[in-house]
Design a protein around this motif. Structure first.
Motif, short mmCIF file in Angstrom:
data_model
loop_
_atom_site.label_atom_id
_atom_site.label_comp_id
_atom_site.label_asym_id
_atom_site.label_seq_id
_atom_site.Cartn_x
_atom_site.Cartn_y
_atom_site.Cartn_z
N THR A 221 -3.89 -7.94 4.23
CA THR A 221 -3.19 -7.73 5.42
C THR A 221 -4.01 -8.40 6.56
O THR A 221 -3.52 -8.83 7.68
CB THR A 221 -3.39 -6.34 5.77
OG1 THR A 221 -2.72 -5.33 4.88
CG2 THR A 221 -2.81 -5.56 6.99
N ALA A 222 -5.11 -8.88 6.24
CA ALA A 222 -6.04 -9.57 7.23
C ALA A 222 -5.26 -11.07 7.48
O ALA A 222 -5.09 -11.54 8.37
CB ALA A 222 -7.43 -9.73 6.76
N VAL A 223 -4.95 -11.55 6.14
CA VAL A 223 -4.25 -12.71 6.27
C VAL A 223 -2.86 -12.56 7.04
O VAL A 223 -2.54 -13.53 7.95
CB VAL A 223 -3.83 -13.46 4.89
CG1 VAL A 223 -2.91 -14.65 5.01
CG2 VAL A 223 -5.06 -13.71 4.15
N GLY A 224 -2.03 -11.70 6.94
CA GLY A 224 -0.78 -11.36 7.63
C GLY A 224 -1.25 -11.41 9.14
O GLY A 224 -0.53 -11.63 10.28
N SER B 235 0.88 -1.21 0.09
CA SER B 235 -0.02 -0.20 0.01
C SER B 235 0.75 1.35 0.07
O SER B 235 0.40 2.44 -0.60
CB SER B 235 -0.90 0.05 1.09
OG SER B 235 -1.66 1.22 1.15
N GLU B 236 1.91 1.23 0.72
CA GLU B 236 2.90 2.35 0.74
C GLU B 236 3.45 2.64 -0.53
O GLU B 236 3.37 3.93 -0.93
CB GLU B 236 4.04 2.17 1.66
CG GLU B 236 4.97 3.33 1.76
CD GLU B 236 6.19 3.02 2.89
OE1 GLU B 236 6.81 3.96 3.02
OE2 GLU B 236 6.41 1.83 3.16
N PHE B 237 3.79 1.81 -1.47
CA PHE B 237 4.15 2.24 -2.75
C PHE B 237 3.46 1.86 -3.84
O PHE B 237 3.75 2.33 -5.09
CB PHE B 237 5.63 1.44 -2.94
CG PHE B 237 6.64 1.81 -1.95
CD1 PHE B 237 7.17 3.30 -1.91
CD2 PHE B 237 7.04 0.93 -1.03
CE1 PHE B 237 7.96 3.65 -0.84
CE2 PHE B 237 8.07 1.24 0.13
CZ PHE B 237 8.59 2.63 0.12
N ALA C 296 -7.73 -5.29 -2.03
CA ALA C 296 -6.65 -6.54 -2.35
C ALA C 296 -5.69 -6.38 -0.87
O ALA C 296 -5.45 -7.38 -0.38
CB ALA C 296 -6.03 -6.48 -3.41
N VAL C 297 -5.21 -5.07 -0.64
CA VAL C 297 -4.32 -4.92 0.44
C VAL C 297 -4.93 -4.97 1.65
O VAL C 297 -4.34 -5.89 2.55
CB VAL C 297 -3.81 -3.56 0.45
CG1 VAL C 297 -3.09 -3.00 1.58
CG2 VAL C 297 -2.74 -3.27 -0.91
#
Length: 395
Positions: A167-170, A18-20, A162-163
């Motif tokens: 992130t939820a998986v992470g 998401s940052e990039f 998608a992000v």
């Protein structure tokens, strides 16, 4: 290397995407939101500004909290911010969600690096930091191009969804793999803000932060506007952009591997050679922006030169301030994002002044040169501290 270190790298990968990823989404986002490309680029600076503020603020706020709990909570906030961002009706709401997501990501960065360092012996700390930071490089190789492709087919909002899902998986992986703390602050040791602040009271540390800001700014100023530079100046078809962004990431991965091997034994030399190469490559890119074949090679080299410095930048601060394992990492995260905030702003100023997209590479050249001066200064301070040269010399 403990599995938890890799999972922390996964967390950086999902959030770092998401940052990039906006570097590949800017044209579409600008058109959809009814703003200029430089104005859309301010969303990158807003995210970075949130990280500058969030890293030290959340490091202090969560200092005595269990690290795994903190990591999971911050990922949950990040997911929520991206869900709202995907549903945002306009630019203002999206800007706010970018800042909130950045606050959470900044906190995760600081706690994740401190956790990884605490999980490994002293001779493996540089490798652990490189693995965690490698998640960000993987984001540029896989996440950013994937987001660009997804945006091209389903719109930029799909990339935000998608992000959020990744992130939820992470988050689940963090909950399962990162060891539970045995007490406040992790490893059964209570930490205090006062003790960590005392540990940070070193001039060499703050010089290192300045080098970090210049180094990352030199990379991100060009990368932030790489998509429009490629299409509008180089003349690359839009369909090529994801592949070239991935090429930048592949160069970054190569640089990260090399830097991970040299950072522990020769951190300042790694920084010096990396910054020197970054300055030269950025200048060549500015001059030869119309030469497609050369630009392709330079994009790969830009990623390599930019990321070869990353392990040294990340791990050296822990050596300079071993008594502040949480705040020192948070400060370095903030320093990275000072560069990430100011560099796109400077690039936008250059573009708005009529110098064109290629001018951002000249901004990168100047920032790399400033970082190189900082490295020379740091080497002098280090030699003086070891007694090789006097602290003061007559002119």
């Amino acid at each position: 290397m403990p599995l938890a270190v890799y999972v922390l790298g996964l967390g950086i990968f999902t959030q770092g995407t998401s940052e990039f990823m906006l570097s590949g989404l800017l044209p579409g986002m600008a058109a959809d939101l009814g703003v200029s490309v430089p104005d859309a680029g301010l969303l990158i600076s807003a995210f970075a500004l949130g990280m500058v503020v969030g890293a030290p603020l959340l490091a202090v706020a969560t200092l005595r909290l269990p690290r795994r709990t903190t990591l999971v909570a911050l990922q949950a906030v990040f997911v929520a911010a991206h869900v709202v961002g995907a549903l945002a009706p306009g630019y203002a709401v999206l800007l706010v969600t970018r800042i909130l997501g950045a606050l959470a990501y900044a906190g995760f960065w600081g706690v994740a690096v401190a956790t990884a360092v605490a999980l490994v012996p002293a001779d493996a700390k540089s490798r652990a930091v490189a693995l965690v930071a490698g998640g960000l490089t993987l984001a540029t190789i896989v996440g950013v191009p994937a987001g660009t492709v997804l945006s091209g087919h389903a719109g930029w909002r799909a990339a935000f969804w998608a992000v959020a899902a990744a992130t939820a998986v992470g988050l689940v992986c963090t909950l399962l793999a990162v060891p539970a703390d045995r007490g406040p602050g992790g490893a059964g040791q209570a930490r205090s803000v006062r003790a960590e602040l005392r540990g940070m009271a070193r001039g060499a540390l703050w010089l290192s932060y300045a080098i970090t800001a210049c180094t990352f700014g030199a990379v991100i100023v060009t990368f932030s506007y790489l998509a429009p530079l490629l299409t509008d100046v180089t003349g690359v078809p839009d369909a090529w952009v994801p592949a070239l962004l991935a090429l930048f990431g592949a160069g970054g991965l190569l640089g990260l591997v090399v830097g991970g091997r040299t950072a522990h034994a020769r951190p300042l030399a790694t920084l010096g050679w990396g910054l020197g190469a970054l300055a030269v490559i950025s200048a060549l890119l500015a001059v030869a922006a119309h030469a497609t074949a050369l630009v392709v090679v330079l994009v790969l080299l830009l990623g390599a030169a930019g990321y070869v410095t990353n392990p040294a930048l990340q791990s050296r601060v822990f050596t300079l301030a071993p008594g502040a394992p949480t705040l020192v990492g948070a400060g370095n995260t903030a320093a990275f994002n000072v560069g990430n905030t100011l560099a796109p702003l400077l690039g936008g100023v250059a573009i708005d002044a009529g110098f064109g997209y290629a001018s951002v590479a000249w901004v990168g050249t100047g920032l790399a040169a400033a970082g190189l001066v900082g490295v020379v200064w740091a080497a002098r301070l280090e030699r003086a501290a070891r007694g090789f040269v006097p602290v003061l010399q007559n002119s």
